[in-house]
Design a protein around this motif. Structure first.
Motif, PDB file in Angstrom:
ATOM      1  N   LYS A  54       0.857  -1.193   0.000  1.00 32.81           N
ATOM      2  CA  LYS A  54       0.000   0.000   0.000  1.00 32.81           C
ATOM      3  C   LYS A  54       0.882   1.229   0.000  1.00 32.81           C
ATOM      4  N   TYR A  55       0.663   2.108  -0.991  1.00 35.35           N
ATOM      5  CA  TYR A  55       1.303   3.410  -1.008  1.00 35.35           C
ATOM      6  C   TYR A  55       0.250   4.392  -0.515  1.00 35.35           C
ATOM      7  N   ALA A  56       0.414   4.860   0.713  1.00 33.63           N
ATOM      8  CA  ALA A  56      -0.563   5.758   1.336  1.00 33.63           C
ATOM      9  C   ALA A  56      -0.154   7.211   1.059  1.00 33.63           C
ATOM     10  N   TYR A  57      -0.287   7.618  -0.192  1.00 36.99           N
ATOM     11  CA  TYR A  57       0.195   8.930  -0.618  1.00 36.99           C
ATOM     12  C   TYR A  57      -0.575  10.079   0.013  1.00 36.99           C
ATOM     13  N   ARG A  58      -1.754   9.833   0.515  1.00 33.46           N
ATOM     14  CA  ARG A  58      -2.531  10.892   1.179  1.00 33.46           C
ATOM     15  C   ARG A  58      -2.275  10.961   2.682  1.00 33.46           C
ATOM     16  N   SER A  59      -1.538  10.011   3.208  1.00 36.41           N
ATOM     17  CA  SER A  59      -1.239   9.979   4.645  1.00 36.41           C
ATOM     18  C   SER A  59       0.015  10.791   4.957  1.00 36.41           C
ATOM     19  N   PRO A  63       3.747   7.031   3.502  1.00 37.56           N
ATOM     20  CA  PRO A  63       4.397   5.724   3.675  1.00 37.56           C
ATOM     21  C   PRO A  63       3.983   4.706   2.614  1.00 37.56           C
ATOM     22  N   THR A  64       4.900   3.801   2.354  1.00 33.36           N
ATOM     23  CA  THR A  64       4.618   2.622   1.535  1.00 33.36           C
ATOM     24  C   THR A  64       4.809   1.418   2.433  1.00 33.36           C
ATOM     25  N   PHE A  65       3.805   0.563   2.485  1.00 34.44           N
ATOM     26  CA  PHE A  65       3.828  -0.620   3.344  1.00 34.44           C
ATOM     27  C   PHE A  65       3.995  -1.876   2.495  1.00 34.44           C
ATOM     28  N   LEU A  66       4.947  -2.704   2.863  1.00 34.85           N
ATOM     29  CA  LEU A  66       5.137  -4.014   2.247  1.00 34.85           C
ATOM     30  C   LEU A  66       4.909  -5.034   3.363  1.00 34.85           C
ATOM     31  N   ARG A  74      -4.149  -8.334   8.638  1.00 34.17           N
ATOM     32  CA  ARG A  74      -3.625  -9.455   9.432  1.00 34.17           C
ATOM     33  C   ARG A  74      -2.098  -9.543   9.343  1.00 34.17           C
ATOM     34  N   GLN A  75      -1.458  -8.480   8.874  1.00 33.52           N
ATOM     35  CA  GLN A  75      -0.014  -8.509   8.653  1.00 33.52           C
ATOM     36  C   GLN A  75       0.728  -8.923   9.919  1.00 33.52           C
ATOM     37  N   ILE A  76       1.817  -9.673   9.708  1.00 36.54           N
ATOM     38  CA  ILE A  76       2.625 -10.092  10.858  1.00 36.54           C
ATOM     39  C   ILE A  76       3.970  -9.381  10.868  1.00 36.54           C
ATOM     40  N   PHE A  77       4.334  -8.777   9.741  1.00 37.19           N
ATOM     41  CA  PHE A  77       5.572  -8.001   9.644  1.00 37.19           C
ATOM     42  C   PHE A  77       5.414  -7.016   8.488  1.00 37.19           C
ATOM     43  N   THR A  78       5.941  -5.799   8.689  1.00 40.50           N
ATOM     44  CA  THR A  78       5.859  -4.773   7.648  1.00 40.50           C
ATOM     45  C   THR A  78       7.221  -4.153   7.392  1.00 40.50           C
ATOM     46  N   ALA A  79       7.566  -4.011   6.120  1.00 41.57           N
ATOM     47  CA  ALA A  79       8.711  -3.192   5.705  1.00 41.57           C
ATOM     48  C   ALA A  79       8.108  -1.850   5.305  1.00 41.57           C
ATOM     49  N   LEU A  80       8.593  -0.785   5.904  1.00 43.40           N
ATOM     50  CA  LEU A  80       8.024   0.546   5.705  1.00 43.40           C
ATOM     51  C   LEU A  80       9.015   1.445   4.982  1.00 43.40           C
ATOM     52  N   GLY A  90      11.706   4.032  -6.527  1.00 43.43           N
ATOM     53  CA  GLY A  90      10.732   4.031  -7.609  1.00 43.43           C
ATOM     54  C   GLY A  90       9.358   3.794  -7.027  1.00 43.43           C
ATOM     55  N   ALA A  91       8.752   2.675  -7.371  1.00 45.96           N
ATOM     56  CA  ALA A  91       7.420   2.315  -6.869  1.00 45.96           C
ATOM     57  C   ALA A  91       7.519   0.967  -6.154  1.00 45.96           C
ATOM     58  N   PRO A  92       7.984   0.957  -4.884  1.00 44.91           N
ATOM     59  CA  PRO A  92       8.174  -0.332  -4.202  1.00 44.91           C
ATOM     60  C   PRO A  92       6.913  -1.170  -4.084  1.00 44.91           C
TER      61      PRO A  92
END
Length: 127
Positions: A54-59, A63-66, A74-80, A90-92
C-alpha cells in the motif's frame, strides 16, 4: 579485598560479553516474518512473501507498506518506506508485490507489530 575486586571485574566482564553476544545473535541472521516479533530492538534480516502493499500517498509522511506473509490487516511483519525515501525505490508497492524478499535493518514495534523502516534499496533483496 583484592579477591572481591577481581571477582567483581570478572563478573562485569562476563555480563558485558553476554549482553554483546545476545545483541549480535540476530545480527546477520535470517529469520521469518513470524519470528520477527522475538527480535524487537535487534538488527536482523527478515524474509517472507509480500502478501500486500500500500502506497498511502494521502497519509502523513506518504508511507509505503510491504506486508510479509499475511496481507493487511492481518499482517505479521511490515517493511516501511517513507515518502522521503521513495525516490530511491521508484514504486516499491509495484516492484516487490507478490515477490519473496528479505529486508535487513533494526526491527521495531509499531502498534504491537514488528517492522523495519527501509531507507535504502540495498536493505531489500529479492529471492
Amino acid at each position: 579485598m583484592e579477591n572481591t575486586l577481581s571477582l567483581k571485574v570478572i563478573i562485569s566482564a562476563l555480563v558485558a560479553v553476554l549482553a554483546t553476544s545476545s545483541f549480535c545473535l540476530a545480527e546477520g541472521k535470517r529469520i521469518t516474518a513470524s519470528e520477527a516479533a522475538a527480535y524487537i530492538g535487534q538488527t536482523a534480516t527478515v524474509c517472507g512473501n509480500v502478501a500486500s502493499t500500500k502506497y498511502a500517498y494521502r497519509s502523513k509522511g506518504q508511507p509505503t507498506f510491504l506486508n510479509l506473509d499475511e496481507p493487511y490487516p492481518r499482517q505479521i511483519f511490515t517493511a516501511l518506506v517513507w515518502g522521503s525515501d521513495r525516490p530511491s525505490f521508484g514504486a516499491p508497492e509495484t516492484t516487490y508485490s507478490g515477490k519473496s524478499i528479505c529486508v535487513t535493518g533494526q526491527i521495531k514495534s509499531y502498534r504491537g507489530k514488528p517492522e523495519i523502516i527501509v531507507r535504502r534499496p540495498s536493505q531489500i533483496t529479492t529471492q
